[in-house]
Design an enzyme around this catalytic site. Structure first.
Site, mmCIF file in Angstrom:
data_model
loop_
_atom_site.group_PDB
_atom_site.id
_atom_site.type_symbol
_atom_site.label_atom_id
_atom_site.label_comp_id
_atom_site.label_asym_id
_atom_site.label_seq_id
_atom_site.Cartn_x
_atom_site.Cartn_y
_atom_site.Cartn_z
ATOM 1 N N CYS A 146 -34.292 -7.932 -22.756
ATOM 2 C CA CYS A 146 -33.116 -8.274 -22.424
ATOM 3 C C CYS A 146 -33.073 -9.611 -21.637
ATOM 4 C CB CYS A 146 -32.231 -7.389 -21.750
ATOM 5 S SG CYS A 146 -30.486 -8.012 -21.452
ATOM 6 N N CYS A 169 -24.701 -10.212 -15.212
ATOM 7 C CA CYS A 169 -25.506 -9.415 -16.271
ATOM 8 C C CYS A 169 -23.498 -7.984 -15.842
ATOM 9 C CB CYS A 169 -26.497 -8.402 -15.377
ATOM 10 S SG CYS A 169 -26.840 -6.973 -16.146
ATOM 11 N N ASP A 198 -40.165 -18.523 -5.555
ATOM 12 C CA ASP A 198 -38.832 -17.280 -5.224
ATOM 13 C C ASP A 198 -38.819 -16.609 -7.032
ATOM 14 O OD1 ASP A 198 -37.206 -15.581 -4.300
ATOM 15 O OD2 ASP A 198 -36.350 -17.309 -3.056
ATOM 16 N N CYS A 203 -28.719 -12.698 -19.038
ATOM 17 C CA CYS A 203 -28.782 -13.657 -18.113
ATOM 18 C C CYS A 203 -29.211 -15.194 -17.785
ATOM 19 C CB CYS A 203 -28.672 -12.915 -16.301
ATOM 20 S SG CYS A 203 -30.159 -12.081 -16.633
ATOM 21 N N ASN A 219 -27.464 5.822 -14.545
ATOM 22 C CA ASN A 219 -28.470 4.292 -13.482
ATOM 23 C C ASN A 219 -28.145 3.364 -14.645
ATOM 24 O OD1 ASN A 219 -31.266 2.752 -13.678
ATOM 25 N ND2 ASN A 219 -29.781 2.004 -12.252
ATOM 26 N N CYS A 257 -28.606 1.626 -9.190
ATOM 27 C CA CYS A 257 -29.063 2.419 -9.240
ATOM 28 C C CYS A 257 -30.316 3.325 -9.184
ATOM 29 C CB CYS A 257 -28.222 3.908 -9.659
ATOM 30 S SG CYS A 257 -26.401 3.815 -9.246
ATOM 31 N N SER A 298 -40.671 -9.406 -2.968
ATOM 32 C CA SER A 298 -40.804 -9.335 -4.402
ATOM 33 C C SER A 298 -41.507 -10.642 -4.644
ATOM 34 C CB SER A 298 -39.392 -9.160 -4.857
ATOM 35 O OG SER A 298 -38.560 -9.773 -4.316
ATOM 36 N N CYS A 358 -34.444 -5.103 -19.396
ATOM 37 C CA CYS A 358 -34.356 -5.821 -18.185
ATOM 38 C C CYS A 358 -35.085 -6.767 -18.183
ATOM 39 C CB CYS A 358 -33.495 -5.060 -17.099
ATOM 40 S SG CYS A 358 -33.364 -5.965 -15.751
HETATM 41 S S1 SF4 Z 1 -28.031 -9.440 -18.272
HETATM 42 FE FE1 SF4 Z 1 -30.232 -10.016 -17.015
HETATM 43 S S2 SF4 Z 1 -30.279 -8.449 -15.794
HETATM 44 FE FE2 SF4 Z 1 -28.740 -7.997 -16.538
HETATM 45 S S3 SF4 Z 1 -29.838 -6.164 -18.057
HETATM 46 FE FE3 SF4 Z 1 -30.148 -7.976 -18.974
HETATM 47 S S4 SF4 Z 1 -31.792 -9.318 -18.559
HETATM 48 FE FE4 SF4 Z 1 -31.215 -7.788 -16.830
#
Ligand code: SF4
Length: 474
Positions: free
Chosen positions: A448, A393, A356, A451, A112, A12, A294, A246
């Site tokens: 973060c 995630c 990519d 993932c 969000n 969002c 992107s 993120c």
């Molecule tokens: S897990 Fe990955 S996609 Fe999710 S917030 Fe953390 S860095 Fe972002």
């Protein structure tokens, strides 16, 4: 890349404005700038100081609103939202901002991010008699605020926020004030800006540029801003718990013209491309191309660093609408071809380095590699400007199971074979952190990386509510 064909989507975007005579129209423009963060629904709730009124619907911003609808809901402040349905599913009742009316006053919420303890909170509240109108985890926040016995209103909101776990950039509006909060790790972006004598907040700074607002600063993790006719007051609902913004916002999700915590997204992507070129200097190619949109910034960086020419090897068809239902493999293949086309004159007989930003399932990468080879590419070397995504995630990006991620069960060589590339290289985690170059001392420079590493900044499977949480809930 194209969000709708790759299986990696933002949840969002939020926008808010206080102290302006055209809040509905400016919210509309703000949502336009945030459209990439969600295409399934959009809404605006306006206050004129007397009450709250909403206009919202399913679809793109340009489909949901028109001049007539916007004129009918004008006032002096608004909060607004674009939605991609990861938590709670789709449906009109889940389109935000959510608006609640009660004898003690009305309240609107735009959110969000994803709450990881929403189900526990919901079950607990339901056992105590709450009835939920939507399946969105955002509704839980409204019930928590309503349930609080504290006063004034901001104390209720602070108490509710202290029960939430996970990711949230949150706007709460009454007819008197707008409250703006960011979770204690700052997982999703949120910025404060100024427009004339009024104030604006938005998930991304590109929304400020579009309406001519001036960026003031990021909302701090754990901070609560109170915005009303007297101006902006900063408060905290909790101490910051280690920044964990993120990383995928920088890699893929955010618009290149946005700045996140003072770092321009396009420049960060370019640096990631340059670092990637240094990390795979052994690969020989004739031409560098990026998967639009992107990956273009990273491809430019790669080309600059490697000295190999950047070319438009892939073109995005801008006039393809949102994804339709594509039930069969054959139809899915056709779907990709409708959205991306190779430029034969660029790739024919060339060793193509295809940049990519990430690989989720691998199916899209394989289709693009095949497409380039069918167009005559002699070799296709895939280079990815982020590390392998090995873990799901839970914070608002729709990769919520290991099964959806090829890197959860395959090593790099196995992924290379699956996508039929001549070579495959991922950017190292260290290279990514250094390239983004955030100005913080926190672990991973305040990113973060869950993932890529499986190390989540918050609890992700809270078993149940803790005793003090039950006590707060009464
Ligand atoms: S897990 Fe990955 S996609 Fe999710 S917030 Fe953390 S860095 Fe972002």
């Amino acid at each position: 890349m194209l969000a709708e064909i790759r299986g990696l989507n933002e949840e969002c975007g939020v926008f808010g404005i206080w102290g302006n005579s055209s809040p509905a129209h400016l919210s509309y423009y703000g949502l336009h700038a945030l459209q990439h963060r969600g295409q399934e629904g959009a809404g605006i709730v306006v206050t004129d100081g007397e009450g709250l009124r909403a206009v919202k619907g399913e679809g793109l911003v340009s489909e949901v609103f028109n001049e007539d609808k916007l004129r009918k809901v004008n006032g002096k402040a608004a909060i607004a939202h674009v939605r991609y349905a990861t938590a709670g599913g789709s449906g009109m009742e889940n389109v935000q901002p959510l608006l609640f009316h009660s004898s003690t006053g009305s309240l609107a919420i735009a959110h969000n991010g994803n709450l990881v303890n929403a189900n526990h909170l919901k079950q607990y509240l339901e056992r105590q008699g709450s009835i939920f109108h939507s399946s969105s985890d955002t509704e839980v926040v409204a019930h928590l605020i309503k349930k609080s016995k504290l006063s004034p209103f901001r104390a209720k909101v602070k108490e509710a926020l202290n029960l939430l776990k996970g990711a949230y950039s949150l706007l709460v509006m009454t007819k008197e004030e707008m409250l703006v909060a960011r979770d204690p790790h700052g997982l999703r972006p949120l910025s404060l800006g100024k427009l004339g004598d009024g104030w604006v907040v938005a998930s991304e700074t590109c929304a400020f540029d579009l309406i001519g607002a001036e960026f003031v600063r990021s909302v701090e993790p754990g901070e609560l801003l109170i915005i009303n006719d007297k101006g902006v007051t900063s408060d905290r609902f909790v101490d910051m718990q280690g920044r964990a913004m993120c990383a995928m916002e920088y890699v893929y999700l955010a618009r290149p013209d946005s700045d996140i915590d003072g770092i321009n997204v396009h420049m960060a992507r370019k640096r990631m491309g340059k670092q990637l070129a240094r990390e795979c200097a052994h690969i020989e190619g004739d031409v560098v191309t990026g998967v639009p949109d992107s990956s273009i910034s990273a491809a430019i960086g790669f080309a600059e660093e490697s000295g190999i020419a950047y070319e438009l090897g892939l073109i995005k068809n801008r006039y393809v609408g949102r994804t339709f239902i594509q039930p069969t493999q054959e139809l899915r293949e056709r779907g990709v071809k409708m959205k991306l086309s190779p430029v034969v004159q660029v790739v024919k007989d060339k060793r193509v380095i295809m940049v990519d930003d990430s690989i989720v399932r691998g199916t899209t990468s394989r289709r693009i590699v095949r497409m380039l080879k069918e167009a005559g590419a002699a070799e296709v070397h895939v280079v990815i400007s982020s590390p392998p995504m090995t873990d799901p995630c839970f914070y608002g990006i729709d990769t919520s199971t290991h099964e959806e991620l090829i890197a959860a069960s395959h090593n790099v060589e196995e992924i290379r074979q699956a996508i039929e590339a001549d070579s495959l290289t991922f950017l190292s985690a260290e290279g990514m952190i250094e390239s983004i170059a955030r100005p913080f001392e926190d672990a991973n420079r305040g990113l973060c990386l869950a993932c890529f590493t499986g190390k989540y900044p918050t609890e992700i499977f809270p078993d149940t509510l803790l005793p003090h949480e039950k006590e707060l809930l009464g």
